[in-house]
Design a protein around this motif. Structure first.
Motif, PDB file in Angstrom:
ATOM      1  N   UNK A  90       3.649  18.660  11.172  1.00  0.00           N
ATOM      2  CA  UNK A  90       4.311  18.589  12.473  1.00  0.00           C
ATOM      3  C   UNK A  90       3.497  17.755  13.451  1.00  0.00           C
ATOM      4  N   UNK A  91       4.173  16.885  14.181  1.00  0.00           N
ATOM      5  CA  UNK A  91       3.553  16.086  15.235  1.00  0.00           C
ATOM      6  C   UNK A  91       4.005  16.645  16.579  1.00  0.00           C
ATOM      7  N   UNK A  92       3.059  17.089  17.397  1.00  0.00           N
ATOM      8  CA  UNK A  92       3.387  17.690  18.693  1.00  0.00           C
ATOM      9  C   UNK A  92       2.686  16.906  19.808  1.00  0.00           C
ATOM     10  N   UNK A  93       3.050  15.652  19.922  1.00  0.00           N
ATOM     11  CA  UNK A  93       2.398  14.776  20.887  1.00  0.00           C
ATOM     12  C   UNK A  93       2.980  14.963  22.290  1.00  0.00           C
TER      13      UNK A  93
ATOM     14  N   UNK B  74      -1.243  22.596  14.917  1.00  0.00           N
ATOM     15  CA  UNK B  74      -1.274  24.059  14.977  1.00  0.00           C
ATOM     16  C   UNK B  74      -2.493  24.645  14.280  1.00  0.00           C
ATOM     17  N   UNK B  75      -3.003  23.968  13.273  1.00  0.00           N
ATOM     18  CA  UNK B  75      -4.101  24.549  12.496  1.00  0.00           C
ATOM     19  C   UNK B  75      -5.471  24.277  13.112  1.00  0.00           C
ATOM     20  N   UNK B  76      -5.537  23.444  14.149  1.00  0.00           N
ATOM     21  CA  UNK B  76      -6.813  23.102  14.766  1.00  0.00           C
ATOM     22  C   UNK B  76      -7.045  23.936  16.018  1.00  0.00           C
TER      23      UNK B  76
ATOM     24  N   UNK C 277       0.840  -1.196   0.000  1.00  0.00           N
ATOM     25  CA  UNK C 277       0.000   0.000   0.000  1.00  0.00           C
ATOM     26  C   UNK C 277       0.873   1.243   0.000  1.00  0.00           C
ATOM     27  N   UNK C 278       0.444   2.309  -0.682  1.00  0.00           N
ATOM     28  CA  UNK C 278       1.247   3.528  -0.753  1.00  0.00           C
ATOM     29  C   UNK C 278       1.264   4.250   0.580  1.00  0.00           C
ATOM     30  N   UNK C 279       2.254   5.117   0.793  1.00  0.00           N
ATOM     31  CA  UNK C 279       2.271   5.907   2.026  1.00  0.00           C
ATOM     32  C   UNK C 279       1.015   6.763   2.125  1.00  0.00           C
ATOM     33  N   UNK C 280       0.657   7.092   3.349  1.00  0.00           N
ATOM     34  CA  UNK C 280      -0.515   7.934   3.549  1.00  0.00           C
ATOM     35  C   UNK C 280      -0.301   9.297   2.901  1.00  0.00           C
ATOM     36  N   UNK C 281      -1.314   9.786   2.228  1.00  0.00           N
ATOM     37  CA  UNK C 281      -1.237  11.073   1.587  1.00  0.00           C
ATOM     38  C   UNK C 281      -1.555  12.179   2.580  1.00  0.00           C
ATOM     39  N   UNK C 282      -1.027  13.360   2.314  1.00  0.00           N
ATOM     40  CA  UNK C 282      -1.255  14.506   3.192  1.00  0.00           C
ATOM     41  C   UNK C 282      -2.750  14.775   3.377  1.00  0.00           C
ATOM     42  N   UNK C 283      -3.513  14.727   2.285  1.00  0.00           N
ATOM     43  CA  UNK C 283      -4.939  15.011   2.367  1.00  0.00           C
ATOM     44  C   UNK C 283      -5.667  13.990   3.233  1.00  0.00           C
ATOM     45  N   UNK C 284      -5.239  12.736   3.179  1.00  0.00           N
ATOM     46  CA  UNK C 284      -5.861  11.708   4.009  1.00  0.00           C
ATOM     47  C   UNK C 284      -5.608  11.970   5.489  1.00  0.00           C
ATOM     48  N   UNK C 285      -4.379  12.329   5.813  1.00  0.00           N
ATOM     49  CA  UNK C 285      -4.048  12.616   7.207  1.00  0.00           C
ATOM     50  C   UNK C 285      -4.825  13.823   7.726  1.00  0.00           C
ATOM     51  N   UNK C 286      -4.896  14.863   6.922  1.00  0.00           N
ATOM     52  CA  UNK C 286      -5.620  16.060   7.343  1.00  0.00           C
ATOM     53  C   UNK C 286      -7.102  15.768   7.529  1.00  0.00           C
ATOM     54  N   UNK C 287      -7.671  14.967   6.650  1.00  0.00           N
ATOM     55  CA  UNK C 287      -9.086  14.626   6.768  1.00  0.00           C
ATOM     56  C   UNK C 287      -9.334  13.760   7.997  1.00  0.00           C
ATOM     57  N   UNK C 288      -8.429  12.830   8.272  1.00  0.00           N
ATOM     58  CA  UNK C 288      -8.552  11.986   9.466  1.00  0.00           C
ATOM     59  C   UNK C 288      -8.522  12.842  10.728  1.00  0.00           C
TER      60      UNK C 288
END
Length: 218
Positions: free
Chosen positions: A168-171, A125-127, A27-38
């Motif tokens: 960015x991941x800020x966990x 940051x965008x949420x 399977x291909x890497x996750x796309x940016x749009x998929x991550x943002x939608x999730x």
């Protein structure tokens, strides 16, 4: 391929085809749009809970006096007259606790000891509000995060997927130590919080969010 990258194979509507082992391409890497939608779907559900928790949270002990052992304690952390887990969960504010680095357990002195609930969160940051990714309970707050942990595998895959598409991941992790001492009562509260917040990395709720970060080997 790294282990974390391998964990990204479970896509939103993907995965191995039914009826046996997968023989198709990786399977291909996750796309940016998929991550943002999730993230957007999760924020849409949890956002009102964060707003409500901030207004309902009471100062002082979150759970009244139900955490110490006296003559009214039944040995399981339950005391006469205390709220049930659902009521406690309804006024629980995850942001009331200090955010700590996920590597807190490497510090010379543990910042917390004993029974606790722990909350793993990201702060895109965008949420407008954080994302609550995982809720857990432990009888040893200074030890639970050491070694193997399912959530750590999900976080590794999550961070790698985010970095791969330039996000960015800020966990961070937060601990609430004002909890019942008994395992049964503490787990009841944990489950009430999971039902209320639906954190995507808990096994009880992964299917709901089609969590794209699998901890299973591929």
């Amino acid at each position: 391929m790294s282990v974390a990258r391998g964990r990204q194979q479970e896509l939103f509507q993907g995965g191995a085809p039914p009826g046996g082992d997968s023989v198709g391409p990786t399977a291909p890497p996750l796309l940016r749009e998929q991550l943002l939608e999730w993230q957007r779907r999760l924020a849409e559900f949890q956002g009102p809970l964060f707003e409500g928790s901030a207004s309902e949270h009471q100062q002082g002990s979150l759970f009244g006096s139900g955490t110490s052992g006296d003559s009214s304690d039944d040995g399981n952390g339950n005391r006469n007259g205390v709220e049930d887990p659902q009521e406690r969960a309804a006024r629980f504010d995850p942001l009331a606790f200090e955010a700590q680095n996920l590597q807190f357990w490497r510090w010379p002195e543990p910042p917390q000891l004993g029974p606790a609930l722990y909350l793993v969160m990201d702060r895109p940051a965008r949420l407008a509000a954080p994302l609550l990714l995982y809720v857990g309970e432990t009888g040893q707050a200074d030890r639970r995060w050491k070694g193997e942990h399912d959530c750590k595998g999900y976080l590794a895959a999550y961070a790698e997927a985010m970095g791969h598409v330039g996000l960015e991941c800020r966990c961070s992790i937060r601990f609430c130590c004002d909890v019942p001492a008994g395992v049964r009562a503490r787990r009841a509260l944990e489950q009430a919080l999971i039902r209320r917040w639906q954190p995507p990395f808990n096994k009880e709720t992964r299917q709901r969010w089609s969590t794209p970060f699998t901890n299973d080997p591929v």
